[in-house]
Structures are given as C-alpha cells and as structure tokens.
Design a protein around this motif. Structure first.
Motif, PDB file in Angstrom:
ATOM      1  N   GLN A  42      36.626  96.094  19.031  1.00  0.00           N
ATOM      2  CA  GLN A  42      35.960  97.167  18.302  1.00  0.00           C
ATOM      3  C   GLN A  42      36.012  98.483  19.082  1.00  0.00           C
ATOM      4  OE1 GLN A  42      32.105  95.361  17.683  1.00  0.00           O
ATOM      5  NE2 GLN A  42      32.677  94.549  15.681  1.00  0.00           N
ATOM      6  N   ASN A  43      35.863  98.408  20.402  1.00  0.00           N
ATOM      7  CA  ASN A  43      36.001  99.614  21.230  1.00  0.00           C
ATOM      8  C   ASN A  43      37.420 100.174  21.160  1.00  0.00           C
ATOM      9  OD1 ASN A  43      33.366  99.663  22.063  1.00  0.00           O
ATOM     10  ND2 ASN A  43      33.737  98.658  24.017  1.00  0.00           N
ATOM     11  N   LEU A  44      38.409  99.290  21.111  1.00  0.00           N
ATOM     12  CA  LEU A  44      39.800  99.733  20.998  1.00  0.00           C
ATOM     13  C   LEU A  44      40.020 100.492  19.693  1.00  0.00           C
ATOM     14  CD1 LEU A  44      42.781  99.713  21.890  1.00  0.00           C
ATOM     15  CD2 LEU A  44      43.007  97.489  20.728  1.00  0.00           C
ATOM     16  N   ILE A  45      39.441  99.991  18.607  1.00  0.00           N
ATOM     17  CA  ILE A  45      39.566 100.676  17.319  1.00  0.00           C
ATOM     18  C   ILE A  45      38.933 102.059  17.394  1.00  0.00           C
ATOM     19  CG2 ILE A  45      38.911 100.607  14.884  1.00  0.00           C
ATOM     20  CD1 ILE A  45      39.024  97.556  15.055  1.00  0.00           C
ATOM     21  N   ASP A  46      37.765 102.146  18.009  1.00  0.00           N
ATOM     22  CA  ASP A  46      37.091 103.444  18.160  1.00  0.00           C
ATOM     23  C   ASP A  46      37.939 104.412  18.984  1.00  0.00           C
ATOM     24  OD1 ASP A  46      34.960 102.548  16.679  1.00  0.00           O
ATOM     25  OD2 ASP A  46      33.776 101.944  18.424  1.00  0.00           O
ATOM     26  N   GLU A  47      38.546 103.909  20.065  1.00  0.00           N
ATOM     27  CA  GLU A  47      39.366 104.770  20.916  1.00  0.00           C
ATOM     28  C   GLU A  47      40.595 105.284  20.171  1.00  0.00           C
ATOM     29  OE1 GLU A  47      40.326 102.644  24.425  1.00  0.00           O
ATOM     30  OE2 GLU A  47      38.243 102.515  25.147  1.00  0.00           O
ATOM     31  N   ARG A  48      41.236 104.424  19.397  1.00  0.00           N
ATOM     32  CA  ARG A  48      42.416 104.848  18.644  1.00  0.00           C
ATOM     33  C   ARG A  48      42.039 105.865  17.568  1.00  0.00           C
ATOM     34  NH1 ARG A  48      46.799 104.274  21.242  1.00  0.00           N
ATOM     35  NH2 ARG A  48      48.013 104.256  19.310  1.00  0.00           N
ATOM     36  N   ALA A  49      40.890 105.666  16.927  1.00  0.00           N
ATOM     37  CA  ALA A  49      40.435 106.629  15.924  1.00  0.00           C
ATOM     38  C   ALA A  49      40.133 107.977  16.561  1.00  0.00           C
ATOM     39  CB  ALA A  49      39.194 106.090  15.197  1.00  0.00           C
ATOM     40  N   LEU A 369      46.313  92.898  15.927  1.00  0.00           N
ATOM     41  CA  LEU A 369      47.498  93.041  15.070  1.00  0.00           C
ATOM     42  C   LEU A 369      47.229  94.019  13.938  1.00  0.00           C
ATOM     43  CD1 LEU A 369      48.715  89.321  14.789  1.00  0.00           C
ATOM     44  CD2 LEU A 369      49.877  91.200  15.952  1.00  0.00           C
ATOM     45  N   LEU A 370      46.037  93.918  13.350  1.00  0.00           N
ATOM     46  CA  LEU A 370      45.690  94.776  12.218  1.00  0.00           C
ATOM     47  C   LEU A 370      45.731  96.247  12.605  1.00  0.00           C
ATOM     48  CD1 LEU A 370      44.576  95.153   9.323  1.00  0.00           C
ATOM     49  CD2 LEU A 370      42.276  94.884  10.274  1.00  0.00           C
ATOM     50  N   ASN A 378      50.624 101.014   6.059  1.00  0.00           N
ATOM     51  CA  ASN A 378      49.319 101.181   5.416  1.00  0.00           C
ATOM     52  C   ASN A 378      48.437  99.963   5.696  1.00  0.00           C
ATOM     53  OD1 ASN A 378      49.967  99.107   3.440  1.00  0.00           O
ATOM     54  ND2 ASN A 378      51.185 100.655   2.363  1.00  0.00           N
ATOM     55  N   TYR A 379      47.173 100.078   5.316  1.00  0.00           N
ATOM     56  CA  TYR A 379      46.195  99.047   5.647  1.00  0.00           C
ATOM     57  C   TYR A 379      46.534  97.724   4.970  1.00  0.00           C
ATOM     58  CZ  TYR A 379      41.728  96.587   5.868  1.00  0.00           C
ATOM     59  OH  TYR A 379      40.746  95.647   6.071  1.00  0.00           O
ATOM     60  N   PHE A 380      46.992  97.761   3.718  1.00  0.00           N
ATOM     61  CA  PHE A 380      47.289  96.519   2.991  1.00  0.00           C
ATOM     62  C   PHE A 380      48.393  95.732   3.685  1.00  0.00           C
ATOM     63  CE2 PHE A 380      49.966  94.321  -0.126  1.00  0.00           C
ATOM     64  CZ  PHE A 380      49.058  93.391  -0.613  1.00  0.00           C
ATOM     65  N   ASN A 381      49.503  96.414   4.029  1.00  0.00           N
ATOM     66  CA  ASN A 381      50.599  95.725   4.700  1.00  0.00           C
ATOM     67  C   ASN A 381      50.169  95.171   6.049  1.00  0.00           C
ATOM     68  OD1 ASN A 381      52.336  96.308   2.578  1.00  0.00           O
ATOM     69  ND2 ASN A 381      53.094  98.196   3.518  1.00  0.00           N
ATOM     70  N   ALA A 382      49.371  95.953   6.775  1.00  0.00           N
ATOM     71  CA  ALA A 382      48.892  95.493   8.077  1.00  0.00           C
ATOM     72  C   ALA A 382      47.991  94.273   7.928  1.00  0.00           C
ATOM     73  CB  ALA A 382      48.154  96.625   8.781  1.00  0.00           C
ATOM     74  N   TYR A 383      47.092  94.307   6.957  1.00  0.00           N
ATOM     75  CA  TYR A 383      46.160  93.200   6.739  1.00  0.00           C
ATOM     76  C   TYR A 383      46.921  91.945   6.323  1.00  0.00           C
ATOM     77  CZ  TYR A 383      41.744  90.962   5.432  1.00  0.00           C
ATOM     78  OH  TYR A 383      40.668  90.118   5.367  1.00  0.00           O
TER      79      TYR A 383
END
Length: 458
Positions: A42-49, A369-370, A378-383
């Motif tokens: 979750q921290n990684l997602i925040d950092e990338r955002a 991975l997501l 896009n989000y759909f392909n990644a998911y």
C-alpha cells in the motif's frame, strides 16, 4: 530424562498437527503476519501515485499552469476630503484642516462576451502523461458610466487622467503574445505590475496583475458607454476558468477534447454542448447569479471561488483503484486461507504452515503486479493479467499439495469469483456498499453451510 518428559513434546507436536483449534490459530496468525507486506505494498502504491503527481506538476510548470482569468477591470482614482485637527505651534490652539486623500475605485464591465478556442495536447514523460493546451480568447463588451454613489466617502474629484485598465491572470508564463485592449478607437498595451507576495498565498491560485497606460479622454466612459475588445493567447494546463465580472457575462468555449469536465459555480446552459467530437459549451451569468457588485473600492477582492470553466486533466484513477483494491487484501487472504483450511479439515490432507505462507505471498504479489502493469496499460488489463497469473500459480501449487485435481479446480474457481467480486465493487460507486454487504453475506452463508460437517471437538 523420564519417559513422561520425553512424551510431552511429542504430544504437543501431535496436537499442532491434528487439532483443528491449533490449525485455526496458526492460520489466523499467518494472516496477521501477511498484513506487514500488504502494508508495504500500500505504501508503494502511495509512492507511485505521488511520483506521478510530481511529474505532472513539473510538466505543467514548464508549459504553463492552470489559467484563471479576471478582467478586464476599469481602475479610476478619486479624492475625498478628510478633516484633521492640528495644533498651531505659535498660538498653541487647535485648528481644523481639510486635506484631500486619493483612493482607488474598480468598475466591472456592463457586459462581457468571451469566445475561446482551446487546443489540448498530451505531453509524456517516461510512463506518465498530462494534458496541456494553447488557447485563444476574444473579449468584447462595454463599460458603463462609473457609479461612485457606493463609495465609502463622497468623491471631491475623479482623477480621469489617471484611469487605467487592469487585467489579472494566474499564468503570466503562458502568455505568448502581447496583450492589448482596444477602447473605442484607441489601443493600449498591458504591462506586468510587480506585487510582493507573502510566503504562502492565501488563494490556492495566485493572480498576477497587468495594467495599461493612462487612458485617453476618448476612451473613458465619462458620459456614455465605451466598447472594448481584446485578445489573449495563452498556454496552460489542468483547467481554464473565467471569473464572471460582467453584469451580464456570456462565454463560449470550444475544443476538440473529448474528455471534458465542466467545473466551477456555473454550468453550461446549452443541451448540445457534447454533440460530435469535443464540446461547444456556452454560459450566461447575470449579476443576480453572483454574490458581488459591479464596483469595489480600495482594492480588488479575491473572487476565485466564483470562476467557471473546463477541466482538461486526464482522469488518472489507476492508482486510486489500485489503492482501493489493496484495501481488500486482508479479505482476500483471509478467505483464501479459509478455503484451504476447510479443505484440509474435510479431506484430512495435511498442509504445512510454510505452504500457507507461500500461498499468502502469492496473493500479495497480485497487488505489485497490478500496480506495475497498470502504469503501462489500463486498470482492467492490469487486473485481468495479475489475477490470472496469481490464480494459476496458486492452483498449480495447490495441485502439488493436495495430490488431486478437484480441489485445485475448486480453489481456482473460488479465487476467480472472489477477484471478479472485488473488481465489480471497485467499479461501482453508489452501490458499492450494498453489493459488498450482500456478497459478504452470501460468502458467510456458504462457509456456514460447508463447515457444518466439521467435527470441531477434534
């Protein structure tokens, strides 16, 4: 060492291997342990955002940031009488003197017509992108004869010879042609005015002032209305907004940009604004629609909150959706472990804690991975890609653990339903809570139904 002492560890190990209660504690403990890597994800997602926002801000700063336009406004100095009591040094008596003080009055146009053509384009840097634009706006309108009746003090004289035109914008850097205003038959050039700014601006969007030279008599609305016209070529990003300073403000913004988001206190009135490619939006704002008058004294107020316009920002919600998905990580890990626990309890097949740990780490890998794939797609392909990869990995691993084919197929089907259920929740807005609650109720009912045959006393 006595026989009793040697048998005690064996009994404890046998209890750990065969007791349902022990397995329950072990699975719960591993679930809590896996919250640690989930927290780092979750921290990684925040950092990338945050990195994405920094890159977009850097691109916007170099090209030209948000454009907010305030004006044109007529600036007229005037004088008032002020009585002062002073002491005469010779007679030692107090005398009343009358002095004149100079003040400033600002008058908005009687009517203001804005016609804007916006040409957006996408700028890329590495994997990030943002929208910038160049625009051309035509201003037309009239200034009525100024009304000084609302002045705090009655004017003694109006200093028409010191009158100027004032124009404000948030983005001087983006102006790519000289800005002129035509009043009747005379044209005046705007120049920037230096204004010291506090370390932290009070307004989220700071405005910079441009002023014209002193206006000629023929350009002043002393006895009758004066027509004006001007043109503004400006680069910008994020959004383009106007403050409705006219007693009647009519605006038209045209663009080929298909992703549009009208913003501000006022929305376009024309129903056909989105027909075809792009948009052709029209606004009409009357003085009765806004909570401020046509004239101000001493200084121009901050009216940013009453602006309207168009937002050209690309809706980048991959990080937001990934963050929301990661919040369901505890649920995914818990339900997956529950499925393996029920299979283990019903089939009497042994599953080692290390194997539970490997399954949990595979579930954590879904989120890395997501986020990594969504940055390039896009989000759909990644998911879809991440979920298929993790489901296949866990199913093949379960095949080696459970020694048959029916349980891995059941696990793969259960995980597919679970990931599909979470994807649906992420896409929903108004009904997310309802669908989530109903789904969890159904899952609980299925668990209660399946677990009814387990001997919990073993």
């Amino acid at each position: 060492m006595s026989t009793t002492d040697s048998q005690t560890p064996n009994k404890f190990i046998h209890w750990l291997k065969n007791s349902i209660t022990a397995r329950m504690f072990m699975v719960g403990f591993l679930t809590l342990i896996l919250l640690i890597p989930l927290f780092f994800v979750q921290n990684l997602i925040d950092e990338r955002a945050q990195r994405q926002q920094e890159v977009v801000a850097e691109i916007n700063e170099k090209w030209g940031e948000e454009v907010l336009i305030y004006g044109p406004v007529l600036k007229i100095p005037y004088t008032t009488e002020v009585k002062k009591t002073v002491q005469n040094r010779e007679t030692k008596t107090f005398e009343t003197q009358i002095e004149e003080q100079e003040h400033i009055a600002y008058f908005f146009p009687e009517n203001l017509e804005l016609t804007t053509q916006v040409n957006p384009e996408i700028k890329n840097r590495s994997i990030y992108k943002t929208t910038v634009y160049n625009s051309e706006t035509h201003f037309e309108g009239q200034f009525a004869v100024p009304d000084f009746s609302e002045a705090p003090s009655k004017p003694v004289s109006i200093l028409w010879e010191k009158a100027r035109m004032v124009f404000q914008t948030s983005n001087l850097k983006g102006v790519n042609e000289q800005v002129n205003i035509k009043l009747n038959t005379h044209t005046y050039l705007f120049t920037s005015k230096y204004e010291p700014r506090p370390a932290k601006a009070l307004e989220p969007v700071a405005l910079y002032t441009m002023e014209s030279d002193f206006l000629k008599t023929e350009s002043l609305p002393q006895e009758s209305k004066v027509n004006f016209g001007m043109k503004l070529h400006i680069n910008g990003s994020q959004q383009l907004r106007f403050i409705p300073v006219g007693k009647t403000t009519e605006a038209q913004i045209t663009s080929g940009w298909e992703t549009n988001n009208f913003t501000g206190n006022y929305l376009p009135y024309n129903q056909d604004k989105l027909e075809g490619k792009g948009f052709d939006a029209k606004w009409k704002v009357l003085d009765i629609n806004r909570p401020f008058p046509q004239q101000f004294f001493e200084q121009l107020p901050h009216l940013n909150e009453y602006a309207f316009g168009v937002n050209f920002m690309i809706p980048v919600d991959e990080y937001q959706k990934s963050e929301r998905t990661a919040k369901y990580g505890f649920l995914v890990i818990g339900l997956t472990f529950l499925i393996f626990f029920l299979i283990q309890s019903l089939s009497k097949i042994g599953i080692h804690p290390f194997q539970y740990l490997m399954i949990g780490l595979a579930l954590i890998m879904f989120y890395t991975l997501l986020i990594s794939i969504s940055e390039h797609s896009n989000y759909f392909n990644a998911y879809l890609t991440a979920s298929i990869a993790v489901i296949l990995l866990i199913a093949l691993y379960a095949r080696s653990i459970l020694k048959n084919i029916k349980f891995p197929i059941f696990i793969a089907a259960s995980l597919s339903l679970l990931y599909s259920f979470i994807y649906v929740i992420i896409q929903l807005e108004s009904y997310a809570l309802l669908v989530g609650s109903v789904g969890l109720f159904i899952i609980l009912a299925l668990v209660m139904y399946v677990s009814r045959k387990i001997d919990w006393n073993s």
